[in-house]
Design a protein around this motif. Structure first.
Motif, PDB file in Angstrom:
ATOM      1  N   ILE A   3      -6.870   8.456 -10.837  1.00 58.91           N
ATOM      2  CA  ILE A   3      -8.031   8.065 -11.638  1.00 58.91           C
ATOM      3  C   ILE A   3      -8.418   9.227 -12.545  1.00 58.91           C
ATOM      4  O   ILE A   3      -8.608  10.350 -12.072  1.00 58.91           O
ATOM      5  CB  ILE A   3      -9.233   7.691 -10.746  1.00 58.91           C
ATOM      6  N   ALA A   4      -8.530   8.959 -13.844  1.00 56.30           N
ATOM      7  CA  ALA A   4      -8.880  10.004 -14.804  1.00 56.30           C
ATOM      8  C   ALA A   4     -10.077   9.563 -15.639  1.00 56.30           C
ATOM      9  O   ALA A   4      -9.922   8.788 -16.590  1.00 56.30           O
ATOM     10  CB  ALA A   4      -7.695  10.319 -15.710  1.00 56.30           C
ATOM     11  N   PRO A   5     -11.277  10.026 -15.310  1.00 57.23           N
ATOM     12  CA  PRO A   5     -12.451   9.744 -16.152  1.00 57.23           C
ATOM     13  C   PRO A   5     -12.584  10.794 -17.253  1.00 57.23           C
ATOM     14  O   PRO A   5     -12.205  11.958 -17.070  1.00 57.23           O
ATOM     15  CB  PRO A   5     -13.611   9.829 -15.160  1.00 57.23           C
ATOM     16  N   ARG A   6     -13.131  10.396 -18.391  1.00 57.53           N
ATOM     17  CA  ARG A   6     -13.352  11.312 -19.518  1.00 57.53           C
ATOM     18  C   ARG A   6     -14.705  10.996 -20.160  1.00 57.53           C
ATOM     19  O   ARG A   6     -15.131   9.835 -20.209  1.00 57.53           O
ATOM     20  CB  ARG A   6     -12.271  11.153 -20.584  1.00 57.53           C
ATOM     21  N   LEU A   7     -15.361  12.027 -20.691  1.00 58.68           N
ATOM     22  CA  LEU A   7     -16.633  11.831 -21.387  1.00 58.68           C
ATOM     23  C   LEU A   7     -16.724  12.839 -22.530  1.00 58.68           C
ATOM     24  O   LEU A   7     -16.458  14.023 -22.343  1.00 58.68           O
ATOM     25  CB  LEU A   7     -17.812  12.020 -20.441  1.00 58.68           C
ATOM     26  N   ASN A   8     -17.111  12.351 -23.717  1.00 64.07           N
ATOM     27  CA  ASN A   8     -17.310  13.207 -24.886  1.00 64.07           C
ATOM     28  C   ASN A   8     -18.618  12.814 -25.558  1.00 64.07           C
ATOM     29  O   ASN A   8     -18.873  11.631 -25.797  1.00 64.07           O
ATOM     30  CB  ASN A   8     -16.152  13.050 -25.870  1.00 64.07           C
ATOM     31  N   PHE A   9     -19.432  13.815 -25.846  1.00 65.18           N
ATOM     32  CA  PHE A   9     -20.770  13.580 -26.389  1.00 65.18           C
ATOM     33  C   PHE A   9     -20.980  14.472 -27.610  1.00 65.18           C
ATOM     34  O   PHE A   9     -20.632  15.658 -27.604  1.00 65.18           O
ATOM     35  CB  PHE A   9     -21.817  13.897 -25.320  1.00 65.18           C
ATOM     36  N   GLY A  65      -9.806   1.935 -20.240  1.00 66.26           N
ATOM     37  CA  GLY A  65     -10.875   1.434 -21.097  1.00 66.26           C
ATOM     38  C   GLY A  65     -11.661   2.592 -21.676  1.00 66.26           C
ATOM     39  O   GLY A  65     -11.788   3.649 -21.047  1.00 66.26           O
ATOM     40  N   GLU A  66     -12.159   2.377 -22.886  1.00 64.70           N
ATOM     41  CA  GLU A  66     -12.947   3.414 -23.535  1.00 64.70           C
ATOM     42  C   GLU A  66     -14.097   2.757 -24.293  1.00 64.70           C
ATOM     43  O   GLU A  66     -13.890   1.802 -25.048  1.00 64.70           O
ATOM     44  CB  GLU A  66     -12.073   4.234 -24.485  1.00 64.70           C
ATOM     45  N   TYR A  67     -15.298   3.275 -24.079  1.00 71.06           N
ATOM     46  CA  TYR A  67     -16.499   2.727 -24.718  1.00 71.06           C
ATOM     47  C   TYR A  67     -17.116   3.786 -25.623  1.00 71.06           C
ATOM     48  O   TYR A  67     -17.231   4.962 -25.252  1.00 71.06           O
ATOM     49  CB  TYR A  67     -17.509   2.299 -23.662  1.00 71.06           C
ATOM     50  N   THR A  68     -17.512   3.375 -26.831  1.00 74.25           N
ATOM     51  CA  THR A  68     -18.122   4.279 -27.797  1.00 74.25           C
ATOM     52  C   THR A  68     -19.499   3.751 -28.196  1.00 74.25           C
ATOM     53  O   THR A  68     -19.627   2.579 -28.576  1.00 74.25           O
ATOM     54  CB  THR A  68     -17.248   4.412 -29.056  1.00 74.25           C
ATOM     55  N   TYR A  69     -20.500   4.618 -28.099  1.00 74.03           N
ATOM     56  CA  TYR A  69     -21.839   4.289 -28.580  1.00 74.03           C
ATOM     57  C   TYR A  69     -22.147   5.175 -29.778  1.00 74.03           C
ATOM     58  O   TYR A  69     -22.006   6.405 -29.724  1.00 74.03           O
ATOM     59  CB  TYR A  69     -22.885   4.515 -27.490  1.00 74.03           C
ATOM     60  N   LEU A  70     -22.582   4.565 -30.876  1.00 75.22           N
ATOM     61  CA  LEU A  70     -22.911   5.278 -32.098  1.00 75.22           C
ATOM     62  C   LEU A  70     -24.352   4.996 -32.485  1.00 75.22           C
ATOM     63  O   LEU A  70     -24.767   3.839 -32.532  1.00 75.22           O
ATOM     64  CB  LEU A  70     -21.986   4.849 -33.244  1.00 75.22           C
ATOM     65  N   ASN A  71     -25.083   6.043 -32.769  1.00 74.07           N
ATOM     66  CA  ASN A  71     -26.443   5.911 -33.281  1.00 74.07           C
ATOM     67  C   ASN A  71     -26.481   6.588 -34.647  1.00 74.07           C
ATOM     68  O   ASN A  71     -26.944   7.718 -34.797  1.00 74.07           O
ATOM     69  CB  ASN A  71     -27.434   6.549 -32.313  1.00 74.07           C
ATOM     70  N   GLY A  72     -25.938   5.891 -35.625  1.00 75.53           N
ATOM     71  CA  GLY A  72     -25.812   6.461 -36.957  1.00 75.53           C
ATOM     72  C   GLY A  72     -24.974   7.714 -36.907  1.00 75.53           C
ATOM     73  O   GLY A  72     -23.975   7.800 -36.188  1.00 75.53           O
ATOM     74  N   GLU A  73     -25.362   8.715 -37.673  1.00 78.74           N
ATOM     75  CA  GLU A  73     -24.671   9.994 -37.656  1.00 78.74           C
ATOM     76  C   GLU A  73     -25.327  10.970 -36.684  1.00 78.74           C
ATOM     77  O   GLU A  73     -24.880  12.104 -36.532  1.00 78.74           O
ATOM     78  CB  GLU A  73     -24.649  10.602 -39.057  1.00 78.74           C
ATOM     79  N   LYS A  74     -26.390  10.501 -35.997  1.00 79.98           N
ATOM     80  CA  LYS A  74     -27.166  11.378 -35.128  1.00 79.98           C
ATOM     81  C   LYS A  74     -26.478  11.629 -33.792  1.00 79.98           C
ATOM     82  O   LYS A  74     -26.428  12.763 -33.304  1.00 79.98           O
ATOM     83  CB  LYS A  74     -28.544  10.765 -34.887  1.00 79.98           C
ATOM     84  N   LEU A  75     -25.948  10.587 -33.188  1.00 80.51           N
ATOM     85  CA  LEU A  75     -25.444  10.693 -31.819  1.00 80.51           C
ATOM     86  C   LEU A  75     -24.220   9.817 -31.643  1.00 80.51           C
ATOM     87  O   LEU A  75     -24.158   8.700 -32.163  1.00 80.51           O
ATOM     88  CB  LEU A  75     -26.547  10.286 -30.840  1.00 80.51           C
ATOM     89  N   SER A  76     -23.267  10.312 -30.897  1.00 84.40           N
ATOM     90  CA  SER A  76     -22.122   9.487 -30.493  1.00 84.40           C
ATOM     91  C   SER A  76     -21.728   9.854 -29.065  1.00 84.40           C
ATOM     92  O   SER A  76     -21.792  11.021 -28.668  1.00 84.40           O
ATOM     93  CB  SER A  76     -20.939   9.671 -31.442  1.00 84.40           C
ATOM     94  N   LEU A  77     -21.347   8.843 -28.314  1.00 85.18           N
ATOM     95  CA  LEU A  77     -20.952   9.008 -26.919  1.00 85.18           C
ATOM     96  C   LEU A  77     -19.678   8.215 -26.689  1.00 85.18           C
ATOM     97  O   LEU A  77     -19.632   7.016 -26.988  1.00 85.18           O
ATOM     98  CB  LEU A  77     -22.059   8.513 -25.982  1.00 85.18           C
ATOM     99  N   VAL A  78     -18.652   8.883 -26.185  1.00 87.28           N
ATOM    100  CA  VAL A  78     -17.381   8.216 -25.878  1.00 87.28           C
ATOM    101  C   VAL A  78     -17.070   8.471 -24.415  1.00 87.28           C
ATOM    102  O   VAL A  78     -16.938   9.626 -23.990  1.00 87.28           O
ATOM    103  CB  VAL A  78     -16.234   8.738 -26.756  1.00 87.28           C
ATOM    104  N   THR A 102     -12.536  -0.350 -26.278  1.00 82.74           N
ATOM    105  CA  THR A 102     -11.099  -0.597 -26.254  1.00 82.74           C
ATOM    106  C   THR A 102     -10.663  -0.713 -24.805  1.00 82.74           C
ATOM    107  O   THR A 102     -11.044   0.127 -23.966  1.00 82.74           O
ATOM    108  CB  THR A 102     -10.335   0.550 -26.928  1.00 82.74           C
ATOM    109  N   VAL A 103      -9.882  -1.737 -24.488  1.00 87.12           N
ATOM    110  CA  VAL A 103      -9.316  -1.904 -23.149  1.00 87.12           C
ATOM    111  C   VAL A 103      -7.827  -2.151 -23.290  1.00 87.12           C
ATOM    112  O   VAL A 103      -7.359  -2.625 -24.340  1.00 87.12           O
ATOM    113  CB  VAL A 103      -9.986  -3.066 -22.379  1.00 87.12           C
ATOM    114  N   GLY A 104      -7.072  -1.810 -22.241  1.00 86.14           N
ATOM    115  CA  GLY A 104      -5.636  -2.011 -22.367  1.00 86.14           C
ATOM    116  C   GLY A 104      -4.879  -1.855 -21.072  1.00 86.14           C
ATOM    117  O   GLY A 104      -5.436  -1.498 -20.025  1.00 86.14           O
TER     118      GLY A 104
END
Length: 744
Positions: free
Chosen positions: A477-483, A449-462, A407-409
């Motif tokens: 500048i505000a960086p964020r990371l959720n794993f 901008g926000e990028y999401t990687y999904l590996n099934g139900e095993k792993l997600s990275l935002v 998502t970008v905006g």
């Protein structure tokens, strides 16, 4: 007329629809008759969205414009039912059968009022509609009494303003959201929690840590999102009436109307009044102010079969309060008192437009306008606050890949804030003249901008980044990371970290300091933006024990470290409130343990323990324990329901830990800390076909803070101070009410 014109403009220029709430119901068939399955669940497989039905088996699920969706209905003791939703269906219906083709209804459990959502990469505690009804819940602030993670307390002993703390820090560092729209910013934060009636809400989601960047960079300790009842609800009429032994009366009216297949609306009304004064602790001051609130809202939804959806609405609040000595009358100077007159007008629109038939790509636009005015008097001190705010978010979302979403905006906001304090004493014991002006006009533009990687139900990275330019503070500048990593289906680990920044509103952020005769000692003219990093993690194990399917044990740890913070210090100079920028360290460590289980059918036990270690650098004292911050809190909630939930019994016990007191405060236990104290809550609900009757009690131990007001016997003394509250101000409260629902 100006506000009405603005509301009309928001209606005309709505371009952003991104929700599609579809109603439905879940039944079983007994003797050829449909029997609703109360508090059953519906799960949207593709999105991981879970919703709970109400006591009549009815639900509403937000399908976000999806043309197709796989939905699964579940109920403990019954076989699951799966159906494929296609766009255009106006009502979803599930018929469940019992395990081994049971022919009689066997209700063996129900979802707890609070639960942890398995799906998000950020640990999210959900308070459902059932959880909101566990307590009196006259407003949002009272919805957190069952949560140890969120602590609720009075800002002072005069105004009745309640504020929350999350991760050991004031609620001003928590981003409040109304269906993912930032609210309660700036001057509206002191009383904003009381402007959200509990009966208006469908659920509350509490996410700790910085979380997402999509709606701003102001989340430092977490985000709390409120989901309101929807225009598509199958309730043409809902009425709630409430009364308490503290002379509080309240009424809520809600009506959802489907005007045609495309248009629906919901009208929400609230009125509350405190009829009489009480002084249970015998200090000569009202425990709670006389108050009256009128609160009206109207929300609209337009849903076109091609996927275009538009949401828009407005809210108006008029809030009047009168606190102080028992004999105080408005305009009097012979008694110490406070008169508060607040008005809030808010209008918003959201528009979502899919760009392809599969709706994997979409555009969304958020527009929000608010106008807030506060005129207050605190004996010799006058406070006026005004804020006009405009917020806009435009975003593009791409979910065309199963594993990669982004998502970008663009974002823009403008805050015109005026805060003014003036106090001139006619009393010879106080010679100080205070005059201060805290005005700001801030314009902000940025990208995110926000990028999401999904590996099934095993792993997600935002991972996300928000870059903004402020007319006052330059680039931010505000960086964020959720794993999130799923070791097994029953063991989930989450890690998160990021930066949050917010513009301080000096008086509104610390509204309690007006309830004193202390002089303001302002040491800095350039406050700077409040800036902090928060990192943390969570480990949750779902347990195969008890009679239910939602037993779990969860452990959290979060660390917040401030780069800059505005310090409000009452211990630096006698009879002074010193305000200055942080010069040194300020950090908080927070640990929390949650456990829930259904030991037998229809009996839920939830226990939570939170411990906080908070330090701050104060001028002349170095790094010390942060004053007025509770060290720990423990909560035990028990709920038992009879078959078909005809009777529901709730009991909550709290143990609130000690706080480090200021040097001049009196402690009942003779130490530099306030004592630990318990609080008990209980409620019984009887459910009928179309209405509920409930009675309950709060603070059943009748514990109150002694000497909550310093110099209460001499309120014209320069040492008078009612801003330092660590415990309950009122004794036992008994209440009762009814909820009447008329279904389609």
């Amino acid at each position: 007329m100006k506000k009405i014109f603005i509301a009309i403009l928001f209606t005309i220029f709505s371009l952003n629809a991104f929700a599609q709430s579809v109603p439905g119901a879940i039944y079983e068939v007994v003797n050829s008759k449909r029997v609703p399955l109360p508090f059953s669940q519906v799960f949207w497989i593709e999105k991981g969205t879970l919703v709970e039905a109400d006591a009549e088996g009815r639900f509403s699920i937000d399908l976000q414009g999806a043309k197709e969706a796989t939905l699964v209905a579940t109920y403990i003791g019954y076989n699951k039912d799966t159906l494929n939703y296609t766009q255009g269906v106006e009502f979803i219906e599930f018929i469940l059968s019992g395990d081994n083709t049971l022919t009689d209804a066997v209700v063996v459990g129900r979802q707890a009022g609070n639960y942890l959502s398995k799906m998000p990469p950020v640990k999210t505690e959900v308070i459902t509609a059932a959880g909101i009804c566990k307590l009196a819940c006259c407003n949002l602030a009272e919805s957190f009494e069952n949560s140890a993670g969120v602590t609720v307390g009075y800002s002072d002993a005069i105004t009745g303003s309640k504020q929350i703390k999350l991760l050991g820090l004031s609620g001003i560092y928590t981003q409040m959201q109304d269906e993912n729209r930032p609210v309660m910013r700036g001057l509206t934060s002191p009383f904003g929690l009381s402007y959200v009636p509990g009966q208006w809400l469908e659920s509350i989601q509490i996410a700790k840590g910085p979380s997402s960047v999509l709606n701003g960079n102001e989340a430092i300790t977490g985000q709390i999102n409120m989901e309101y009842k929807k225009p598509t609800d199958e309730k043409p009429f809902f009425l709630n009436l409430f009364g308490s032994s503290h002379s509080q009366v309240e009424g809520n009216v809600i009506s959802s109307l489907q005007l045609n297949p495309k248009w629906s609306t919901i009208i929400l009304g609230h009125y509350s009044k405190k009829l009489d004064s009480h002084d249970n602790n015998k200090d000569g001051f009202r425990d709670e102010p006389l108050a009256q609130q009128i609160n009206l809202a109207n929300r609209w939804l337009y849903a076109d079969p091609n996927g275009l959806q538009v949401k828009f609405g407005f809210q108006f609040v008029k809030d009047d309060r009168e606190g102080g000595e028992m004999d105080y009358k408005k305009g009097s100077t012979d008694s110490w008192g406070s008169v508060i007159d607040n008005q809030l007008f808010n209008a918003y629109t959201k528009i979502g437009l899919p760009l392809d038939e599969e709706q994997t790509q979409s555009l969304a636009l958020f527009l929000d306008y608010s106008d807030y005015i506060s005129n207050s008097n605190y004996w010799i001190r006058n406070y006026t606050g005004a804020q006009q705010s405009l917020f806009a978010n435009f975003m593009y979302q791409n979910m065309s890949s199963e594993n990669h979403h982004y998502t970008v905006g663009l974002t823009a906001k403008r805050d015109n804030v005026k805060e003014r304090v003036a106090s001139v004493s006619s009393n010879t014991t106080i010679t100080t003249i205070n005059k201060a002006k805290f005005d700001r006009l801030e314009s902000v533009a940025g990208v995110f901008g926000e990028y999401t990687y999904l590996n099934g139900e095993k792993l997600s990275l935002v991972t996300g980044l928000r870059a903004e330019y402020s007319s006052l503070y330059g680039f931010m500048i505000a960086p964020r990371l959720n794993f999130k990593y799923t070791f097994t289906e029953d063991l989930i680990m989450r890690l998160s970290g990021g930066r949050g920044m917010r513009t301080p509103s000096i008086i509104a952020d610390n509204i309690g300091i007006l309830s004193s005769n202390y002089k303001f000692n302002i040491k800095d003219n350039d406050w700077g933006v409040e800036d902090a990093w928060t990192v943390g993690g969570n480990l949750t194990g779902y347990l195969n024990i008890g009679a239910g399917e939602n037993s779990y044990l969860s452990f959290d740890y979060f660390y917040t470290n401030f780069q800059n913070q505005v310090i409000v210090d009452q211990d630096l100079l006698q009879y002074n409130i010193s305000i200055y920028n942080l010069d040194g360290q300020a950090y908080t460590h927070t640990y929390q343990l949650d456990f829930t289980v259904d030991p037998i059918e229809r009996f839920n036990v939830t226990a939570t323990l939170r411990y906080t270690d908070a330090k701050v650098t104060l001028e002349g004292r170095g790094l010390v324990e942060r004053p007025m911050t509770s060290k720990y809190k423990a909560v035990l909630n028990l709920q038992y329901a009879l078959p078909m939930n005809k009777w529901i019994f709730d009991f909550t016990a709290q143990l609130n830990g000690p706080m480090k007191l200021l040097s001049f405060m009196e402690s009942p236990n003779g130490t530099e800390y306030s004592p630990a104290y318990p609080m008990l809550f209980a409620q019984v609900t009887k459910k009928f076909r179309n209405f509920d009757i409930y009675i309950g009690g709060e603070n059943l131990t009748n514990y109150t803070q002694k000497n909550a007001i310093i110099k209460a016997d001499d309120p014209f003394n320069k040492g008078f101070n009612a801003s330092l509250v660590w415990g309950p101000l009122s004794g036992i409260k008994v209440y009762g009410g009814i909820r009447l629902t008329i279904w389609k």
